[in-house]
Scaffold this active site. Structure first.
Site, PDB file in Angstrom:
ATOM      1  N   HIS A   1      28.866 -63.677 -36.803  1.00  0.00           N
ATOM      2  CA  HIS A   1      29.511 -63.509 -38.114  1.00  0.00           C
ATOM      3  C   HIS A   1      29.072 -64.585 -39.108  1.00  0.00           C
ATOM      4  O   HIS A   1      29.539 -65.725 -39.027  1.00  0.00           O
ATOM      5  CB  HIS A   1      31.025 -63.570 -37.946  1.00  0.00           C
ATOM      6  CG  HIS A   1      31.564 -62.407 -37.194  1.00  0.00           C
ATOM      7  ND1 HIS A   1      31.934 -61.231 -37.812  1.00  0.00           N
ATOM      8  CD2 HIS A   1      31.765 -62.213 -35.876  1.00  0.00           C
ATOM      9  CE1 HIS A   1      32.344 -60.370 -36.907  1.00  0.00           C
ATOM     10  NE2 HIS A   1      32.255 -60.927 -35.715  1.00  0.00           N
TER      11      HIS A   1
ATOM     12  N   CYS B   1      27.825 -57.551 -36.312  1.00  0.00           N
ATOM     13  CA  CYS B   1      28.588 -57.301 -35.084  1.00  0.00           C
ATOM     14  C   CYS B   1      28.696 -55.792 -34.795  1.00  0.00           C
ATOM     15  O   CYS B   1      27.687 -55.179 -34.457  1.00  0.00           O
ATOM     16  CB  CYS B   1      29.946 -57.987 -35.182  1.00  0.00           C
ATOM     17  SG  CYS B   1      30.746 -58.140 -33.591  1.00  0.00           S
ATOM     18  N   TYR B   2      29.854 -55.181 -34.956  1.00  0.00           N
ATOM     19  CA  TYR B   2      29.949 -53.726 -34.733  1.00  0.00           C
ATOM     20  C   TYR B   2      28.893 -53.001 -35.573  1.00  0.00           C
ATOM     21  O   TYR B   2      28.260 -52.036 -35.121  1.00  0.00           O
ATOM     22  CB  TYR B   2      31.351 -53.221 -35.094  1.00  0.00           C
ATOM     23  CG  TYR B   2      31.547 -51.736 -34.830  1.00  0.00           C
ATOM     24  CD1 TYR B   2      31.965 -51.284 -33.587  1.00  0.00           C
ATOM     25  CD2 TYR B   2      31.279 -50.790 -35.830  1.00  0.00           C
ATOM     26  CE1 TYR B   2      32.116 -49.928 -33.326  1.00  0.00           C
ATOM     27  CE2 TYR B   2      31.429 -49.433 -35.581  1.00  0.00           C
ATOM     28  CZ  TYR B   2      31.851 -49.003 -34.333  1.00  0.00           C
ATOM     29  OH  TYR B   2      32.000 -47.662 -34.081  1.00  0.00           O
TER      30      TYR B   2
ATOM     31  N   GLY C   1      34.030 -54.709 -36.324  1.00  0.00           N
ATOM     32  CA  GLY C   1      35.199 -53.854 -36.099  1.00  0.00           C
ATOM     33  C   GLY C   1      35.631 -53.925 -34.655  1.00  0.00           C
ATOM     34  O   GLY C   1      34.859 -54.358 -33.793  1.00  0.00           O
TER      35      GLY C   1
ATOM     36  N   GLU D   1      29.906 -64.753 -42.112  1.00  0.00           N
ATOM     37  CA  GLU D   1      30.939 -64.946 -43.134  1.00  0.00           C
ATOM     38  C   GLU D   1      31.989 -65.984 -42.769  1.00  0.00           C
ATOM     39  O   GLU D   1      32.728 -66.443 -43.618  1.00  0.00           O
ATOM     40  CB  GLU D   1      31.611 -63.604 -43.460  1.00  0.00           C
ATOM     41  CG  GLU D   1      32.486 -62.998 -42.359  1.00  0.00           C
ATOM     42  CD  GLU D   1      31.722 -62.206 -41.290  1.00  0.00           C
ATOM     43  OE1 GLU D   1      30.504 -62.416 -41.146  1.00  0.00           O
ATOM     44  OE2 GLU D   1      32.353 -61.403 -40.588  1.00  0.00           O
TER      45      GLU D   1
ATOM     46  N   LYS E   1      44.297 -67.047 -52.197  1.00  0.00           N
ATOM     47  CA  LYS E   1      45.052 -67.868 -53.157  1.00  0.00           C
ATOM     48  C   LYS E   1      44.152 -68.681 -54.097  1.00  0.00           C
ATOM     49  O   LYS E   1      44.383 -68.726 -55.305  1.00  0.00           O
ATOM     50  CB  LYS E   1      45.949 -68.829 -52.364  1.00  0.00           C
ATOM     51  CG  LYS E   1      46.954 -69.560 -53.204  1.00  0.00           C
ATOM     52  CD  LYS E   1      48.185 -68.729 -53.323  1.00  0.00           C
ATOM     53  CE  LYS E   1      49.324 -69.420 -53.998  1.00  0.00           C
ATOM     54  NZ  LYS E   1      50.484 -68.499 -54.059  1.00  0.00           N
TER      55      LYS E   1
ATOM     56  N   ASP F   1      51.119 -66.007 -58.467  1.00  0.00           N
ATOM     57  CA  ASP F   1      50.647 -64.654 -58.170  1.00  0.00           C
ATOM     58  C   ASP F   1      51.258 -63.630 -59.122  1.00  0.00           C
ATOM     59  O   ASP F   1      50.552 -62.826 -59.730  1.00  0.00           O
ATOM     60  CB  ASP F   1      50.959 -64.260 -56.712  1.00  0.00           C
ATOM     61  CG  ASP F   1      50.473 -65.295 -55.719  1.00  0.00           C
ATOM     62  OD1 ASP F   1      49.606 -66.100 -56.110  1.00  0.00           O
ATOM     63  OD2 ASP F   1      50.955 -65.314 -54.576  1.00  0.00           O
TER      64      ASP F   1
END
Ligand code: XMP
Length: 516
Positions: free
Chosen positions: A172, A83-84, A56, A174, A372, A230
């Site tokens: 991170h 992280c945060y 964050g 991710e 997507k 979509d």
């Protein structure tokens, strides 16, 4: 409904929160993002098998920064702070966090200590690159924690309290720039938290349909169907959930490509009993666009007219309470973070911006957490055919922003014919699926050519083909010269009024994908 082990991600406002959720989904595990303000009792009621605290933008040293109820750490549910999230764990558990003089942003080389289950099995153990993006860092781990990795500039890059099942990473896992980030997340999910996988796109469809049904009850929903993937997926999910309580409105604005209307509408009418209204509004759009050359004014006219036409049609339907939209995660500019909570600011989808307010309808956006490529997987799950699943994105204002300058019926027709050849050749050469988007643009100038013995003075077509992951950045596709040659040759020979084709070799940024 089948029960799945659930992982809860508490969002502290990181731009990567959705990416964490996506990685967890990719591991076949059901995950939910909740704002970090979720009361502990409500979190407990969700029965999470593991909890991930996101990064964050705040600093835990700031007295107003979002906190964490320490009760959560006493449940024995494995927790991973990123992280945060790591700094917060340190603060709550009595470690020390200090402000860095500089923000560290970018790659760092990680050194892993012995016995760190979370960092087991990294394929690149000796030279392990990780992605850092932080201001503060932990410089004394809380009592009971051991340091499990460091980098040259961060002595505590990862820490753990194995007995309490609390793990934390300063970097991170991710993001794609972290080597083996998937291995780290898998270690946490499967080796540490023993979460059972089993979540699939079929589960996504099943749970989304159940949620939609519960939320909507017997109200009516309208949905603008553009023919793109979509909105088609949104329509099918809602159709599964509430059947004919859904009405889809397809506005033919006269700015569509060859066969567009027939392909999508034809498919839906043949294979579903979707309530579908097709409105023929081409003349209305084209007459309003007459004489207009300014790109922004063209876009505004189209947007405004779309809202008018859609509104007129929607008013014919009784008891409408919801407007469904195919907003995807990249369209959401602020995550559902601690600042926003339920009222998070989102970007109105550029095609129907202003509609929900004008019509006083609540929004339904079942795809707002997906990327997507995940929507394409949902589409496959719903049984949509490849030609719909793999269709390139097409902008709401349609061909109007690809006819540079004034839009006329004649110029639209030239562009349509040229674009049809581009689509055919991309398919024939097997490039269609490899690229993000490929299309023709009609330029507002004429140049001299020679055909047979005659001088010609005709239009120029620009070919735009780009590679991209999410349209935020893009690069022009290095198409083989034979493919370029075929496209150019066919356009000049087959499309009356064109005597020159050029290839756009600009990346985004600084150029955009569309020309207007
Ligand atoms: P740009 O031109 O901004 O385009 O680089 C990025 C992506 O968005 C599409 N695009 C739109 N899509 N309504 C849409 O639904 C719009 O008004 C619009 N404008 C651009 C574009 O085709 C590309 O994929």
């Amino acid at each position: 409904m089948e029960h799945h082990d659930r992982v809860v991600i508490l969002d502290f406002g990181s731009q990567y929160t959705q990416l964490i959720a996506r990685r967890v989904r990719e591991a076949g595990v059901f995950s939910e993002i909740h704002p970090c303000t979720l009361p502990a009792a409500e979190l407990k009621a969700l029965d999470p098998k593991a909890i991930i605290l996101s990064g964050g933008p705040a600093s835990v040293l700031d007295p107003d920064s979002p906190g964490l109820d320490p009760a959560i750490l006493s449940w024995g549910v494995p927790v991973l702070g990123i992280c945060y999230g790591m700094q917060l764990l340190s603060k709550v558990l009595g470690g020390r966090v200090s402000k860095a003089t500089d923000r560290e942003y970018g790659r760092a080389e990680l050194e892993v200590m012995e016995g760190a289950k979370l960092l087991d099995g990294l394929r690149s153990q000796d030279k392990h690159q990780v992605w850092m993006s932080h201001g503060d860092h932990v410089d004394a781990a809380p009592a009971g924690f051991s340091v499990i990795a460091r980098t040259p500039s961060v002595p505590i890059a990862a820490m753990a309290c194995v007995e309490r099942k609390i793990w934390a990473l300063q970097f991170h896992p991710e993001v794609a720039h972290t080597d083996d980030g998937d291995v780290i997340l898998h270690n946490f999910l499967f080796k540490i938290a023993a979460v059972k996988p089993g979540w699939t796109m079929a589960s996504f469809v099943e749970s989304t349909v159940a949620d939609l049904r519960a939320r909507i009850g017997d109200a009516h929903v309208i949905c603008g169907l553009s023919g793109g993937i979509d909105s088609t997926v949104v329509a099918l999910l809602l159709h599964k959930a509430i059947g004919r309580q859904l009405t889809c409105i397809f506005v033919d604005n006269g700015l569509l490509r060859v066969g567009e209307r027939e392909e999508v509408i034809g498919y839906l009418q043949k294979h579903t009993d979707l309530n579908l209204v097709a409105v023929d509004a081409a003349d209305r759009f084209l007459s309003l666009l007459q004489g207009e050359e300014d790109p922004e004014k063209k876009r505004k006219t189209i947007g405004y007219t779309f809202i008018e036409v859609f509104d007129e049609e929607a008013r014919k339907i009784k008891d409408v309470k919801y407007l469904a939209q195919g907003t995807l995660y990249p369209d959401v500019i602020e995550s559902v973070s601690f600042k926003g909570g339920p009222s998070a600011v989102i970007k109105s989808h550029h095609n129907v911006g202003g509609l929900p307010e004008k019509m006083n309808l609540a929004l339904v956006e079942p795809l707002r957490e997906l990327f997507k490529d995940e929507v394409r997987k949902v589409a496959a799950e719903l049984g949509l055919p490849d030609y719909i699943i793999w269709r390139h994105p097409f902008p709401g204002p349609g061909l109007a922003i690809r006819v540079i300058g004034e839009v006329t019926t004649e110029r639209l027709e030239i562009l349509r014919q040229a674009d049809r050849i581009v689509q055919q050749e991309l398919h024939a050469s097997d490039w269609y699926r490899k690229v993000w988007q490929g299309f023709a643009v009609l330029l507002p100038l004429k140049t001299v050519g020679v055909m047979g013995d005659d001088r010609t003075y005709e239009h120029v077509i620009a070919l735009r083909v780009v590679d991209s992951l999410d349209a935020m950045t893009a690069d022009w596709t290095r198409l083989p010269s034979e493919v370029l040659a075929r496209i150019s040759g066919r356009i000049i020979n087959e499309v009356k009024g064109v005597n020159r084709v050029v290839y756009d070799i600009s990346s985004k940024p600084p150029s955009t994908i569309e020309w207007e």
